[in-house]
Design an enzyme around this catalytic site. Sequence first.
Site, PDB file in Angstrom:
ATOM      1  N   SER A 109      55.023  10.550  88.030  1.00  0.00           N
ATOM      2  CA  SER A 109      55.389  11.733  87.237  1.00  0.00           C
ATOM      3  C   SER A 109      56.145  12.777  88.047  1.00  0.00           C
ATOM      4  O   SER A 109      56.480  13.842  87.539  1.00  0.00           O
ATOM      5  CB  SER A 109      54.130  12.355  86.621  1.00  0.00           C
ATOM      6  OG  SER A 109      53.165  12.602  87.621  1.00  0.00           O
ATOM      7  N   HIS A 144      65.676  32.881  46.257  1.00  0.00           N
ATOM      8  CA  HIS A 144      66.210  31.608  45.739  1.00  0.00           C
ATOM      9  C   HIS A 144      67.706  31.480  46.051  1.00  0.00           C
ATOM     10  O   HIS A 144      68.431  30.815  45.323  1.00  0.00           O
ATOM     11  CB  HIS A 144      65.995  31.470  44.232  1.00  0.00           C
ATOM     12  CG  HIS A 144      64.600  31.776  43.793  1.00  0.00           C
ATOM     13  ND1 HIS A 144      63.605  30.824  43.746  1.00  0.00           N
ATOM     14  CD2 HIS A 144      64.022  32.949  43.423  1.00  0.00           C
ATOM     15  CE1 HIS A 144      62.483  31.388  43.334  1.00  0.00           C
ATOM     16  NE2 HIS A 144      62.692  32.676  43.142  1.00  0.00           N
ATOM     17  N   SER A 202      87.845  23.277  65.758  1.00  0.00           N
ATOM     18  CA  SER A 202      87.852  21.881  65.346  1.00  0.00           C
ATOM     19  C   SER A 202      88.984  21.177  66.058  1.00  0.00           C
ATOM     20  O   SER A 202      90.052  21.754  66.273  1.00  0.00           O
ATOM     21  CB  SER A 202      88.044  21.811  63.832  1.00  0.00           C
ATOM     22  OG  SER A 202      88.620  20.574  63.475  1.00  0.00           O
ATOM     23  N   LYS A 215      89.850  26.302  61.857  1.00  0.00           N
ATOM     24  CA  LYS A 215      88.389  26.424  61.855  1.00  0.00           C
ATOM     25  C   LYS A 215      87.822  27.174  63.046  1.00  0.00           C
ATOM     26  O   LYS A 215      88.325  27.112  64.152  1.00  0.00           O
ATOM     27  CB  LYS A 215      87.739  25.031  61.787  1.00  0.00           C
ATOM     28  CG  LYS A 215      88.162  24.289  60.561  1.00  0.00           C
ATOM     29  CD  LYS A 215      87.110  23.868  59.587  1.00  0.00           C
ATOM     30  CE  LYS A 215      85.691  23.947  59.863  1.00  0.00           C
ATOM     31  NZ  LYS A 215      85.030  22.699  59.564  1.00  0.00           N
ATOM     32  N   ASN A 273      83.911  27.387  64.114  1.00  0.00           N
ATOM     33  CA  ASN A 273      82.591  26.917  63.672  1.00  0.00           C
ATOM     34  C   ASN A 273      81.444  27.644  64.371  1.00  0.00           C
ATOM     35  O   ASN A 273      81.517  27.904  65.574  1.00  0.00           O
ATOM     36  CB  ASN A 273      82.468  25.416  63.946  1.00  0.00           C
ATOM     37  CG  ASN A 273      83.513  24.626  63.179  1.00  0.00           C
ATOM     38  OD1 ASN A 273      83.872  24.977  62.059  1.00  0.00           O
ATOM     39  ND2 ASN A 273      84.017  23.579  63.812  1.00  0.00           N
ATOM     40  N   GLU A 306      74.242  26.822  64.695  1.00  0.00           N
ATOM     41  CA  GLU A 306      73.835  25.498  64.213  1.00  0.00           C
ATOM     42  C   GLU A 306      72.919  24.815  65.225  1.00  0.00           C
ATOM     43  O   GLU A 306      71.956  24.139  64.854  1.00  0.00           O
ATOM     44  CB  GLU A 306      75.069  24.639  63.939  1.00  0.00           C
ATOM     45  CG  GLU A 306      75.831  25.120  62.712  1.00  0.00           C
ATOM     46  CD  GLU A 306      77.189  24.460  62.574  1.00  0.00           C
ATOM     47  OE1 GLU A 306      77.496  24.001  61.477  1.00  0.00           O
ATOM     48  OE2 GLU A 306      77.943  24.409  63.563  1.00  0.00           O
ATOM     49  N   TYR A 363      39.426  12.696  81.492  1.00  0.00           N
ATOM     50  CA  TYR A 363      40.851  12.492  81.759  1.00  0.00           C
ATOM     51  C   TYR A 363      41.269  11.071  81.422  1.00  0.00           C
ATOM     52  O   TYR A 363      40.574  10.103  81.708  1.00  0.00           O
ATOM     53  CB  TYR A 363      41.166  12.790  83.239  1.00  0.00           C
ATOM     54  CG  TYR A 363      42.640  12.597  83.542  1.00  0.00           C
ATOM     55  CD1 TYR A 363      43.556  13.608  83.290  1.00  0.00           C
ATOM     56  CD2 TYR A 363      43.123  11.379  84.015  1.00  0.00           C
ATOM     57  CE1 TYR A 363      44.918  13.410  83.516  1.00  0.00           C
ATOM     58  CE2 TYR A 363      44.482  11.181  84.247  1.00  0.00           C
ATOM     59  CZ  TYR A 363      45.373  12.212  83.992  1.00  0.00           C
ATOM     60  OH  TYR A 363      46.713  12.016  84.209  1.00  0.00           O
TER      61      TYR A 363
HETATM   62  N1  ARG Z   1      50.162  13.015  87.163  1.00  0.00           N
HETATM   63  C1  ARG Z   1      48.877  13.172  86.558  1.00  0.00           C
HETATM   64  C2  ARG Z   1      49.029  13.973  85.254  1.00  0.00           C
HETATM   65  O1  ARG Z   1      50.006  14.582  85.077  1.00  0.00           O
HETATM   66  C3  ARG Z   1      47.955  13.892  87.478  1.00  0.00           C
HETATM   67  C4  ARG Z   1      46.533  13.582  87.270  1.00  0.00           C
HETATM   68  C5  ARG Z   1      46.239  12.240  87.765  1.00  0.00           C
HETATM   69  N2  ARG Z   1      44.860  11.932  87.672  1.00  0.00           N
HETATM   70  C6  ARG Z   1      44.435  10.689  87.669  1.00  0.00           C
HETATM   71  N3  ARG Z   1      43.172  10.520  87.568  1.00  0.00           N
HETATM   72  N4  ARG Z   1      45.257   9.688  87.805  1.00  0.00           N
HETATM   73  O2  ARG Z   1      48.180  13.971  84.420  1.00  0.00           O
END
Ligand code: ARG
Length: 461
Positions: free
Chosen positions: A22, A156, A277, A283, A285, A290, A317
């Site tokens: 992550s 409306h 455009s 145009k 826009n 939008e 968790y």
């Molecule tokens: N990258 C994990 C998250 O965002 C961190 C927590 C990881 N914990 C675990 N028990 N693997 O949730």
Amino acid sequence: MALWGGRFSQAADQRFKQFNDSLRFDYRLAEQDIIGSIAWSKALVSVHVLSEQEQQTLEQALNELLASVRHDPAQILQNDAEDIHSWVEQQLIGKVGDLGKKLHTGRSRNDQVATDLKLWCKTEIPYLVIAINHLRQMLVDTAEKHQSAVMPGYTHLQRAQPITFAHWCLAYYEMLTRDVSRLNDTLNRLDVSPLGCGALAGTSYPIDRQQLASWLDFSSATNNSLDAVSDRDYVMELLSDASIGMMHLSRFAEDLIIFNSGEAGFVELSDRVTSGSSLMPQKKNPDSLELIRGKVGRVVGALTGALVTFKGLPLAYNKDMQEDKEPLFDALDTWHACLDMATLVLEDIKINDTKCQESAKQGYANATELADYLVAKGIPFREAHHIVGEVVVYAIAKQKALEELTLAELKTFSPTIDEDVYVILSLESCLAKRSAKGGVAPSQVKSAIIKAKQDLSKNGR
Ligand code: ARG
């Protein structure tokens, strides 16, 4: 080397590692992870896991890391650590050697990530509030400039009663005021520290969690460790704040798109926030608006996604929870960008007073006035409503506005109608009569502007 290598004899498949890691998005929690780690190192002194000397060495290294991360956050992405927690620990060990390996005593990434994300939200919310307040200020400034710009108000999407552009601006000001108060509510509720809850059952060191919470500027520590590591309510609350805020901005955008259309021509957007455009040279826009209107989709999508991810998750968790960050980051970034863009759109918007006024005069927007006039002459409202309906049908057939009908014509519908009706039918009178609190009367709008300015100068609350 992953944080959890000991139990494993085979390295992770590269494809799994990529899928699982992550760091590419949670690198945004670097500062919070380091600050949380400093607080944790102090807690470890209180339970004699670290000496004062060791803690100072760790704190100094962590502060150096903090400065370096603030200076160059992108450096984190040059690394293949699993997540930001692993990265910080790895960097710390790189700086202070084996001492760095003591820091994770009694702590889990589960309480760590919950703490980091709450700390991140606590720093992010004030930035959002500032962006909302800029737009609130811009709405009030725009209202102040256009108090006499009379335009049709709609229900409306049919012309209903005249309003002023100022009154329209102040309607959005009110919505945005509630958006700020919602964010503050969220902030108050999330201000509880999960640190020291360990993986799920609590830490086995007799740490004063309340004191630890106060070092991190949390107002208290969570009551239940299972809940603390599983709770992402605040993520969903923030996403719902963002969704409501974006819903407001999308209505703002849609109104202005209509006002800016060739058909209405009430406002003109500046070249700075429109595009042309590639085919049709004439145009211009309203892309800025939008996109604001369109982006509400991804923000509400983030909320829906988070709710579905968390629905039915067993305590405590689970890795599913890692899916909380990307939508949260994206939704808040999007909200922030749309607030800034809406402010920019208003910055040099032009209001076409003449066109607004002409349209306000059309569409029988003063029909309620005529009914009220009849009521004042003693006719019950239901009956008055019916009479005016007939007058309107007649006027449409004659292609005239109500005030363009002669007194003789009007008298055929009700003999009580007199010369004094014409004042009542004027736009000025339509506005001025609505002088109860919150109405469109210029006097009310003026005091609403004064009140809004006072509120904004009191720190935007
Ligand atoms: N990258 C994990 C998250 O965002 C961190 C927590 C990881 N914990 C675990 N028990 N693997 O949730």
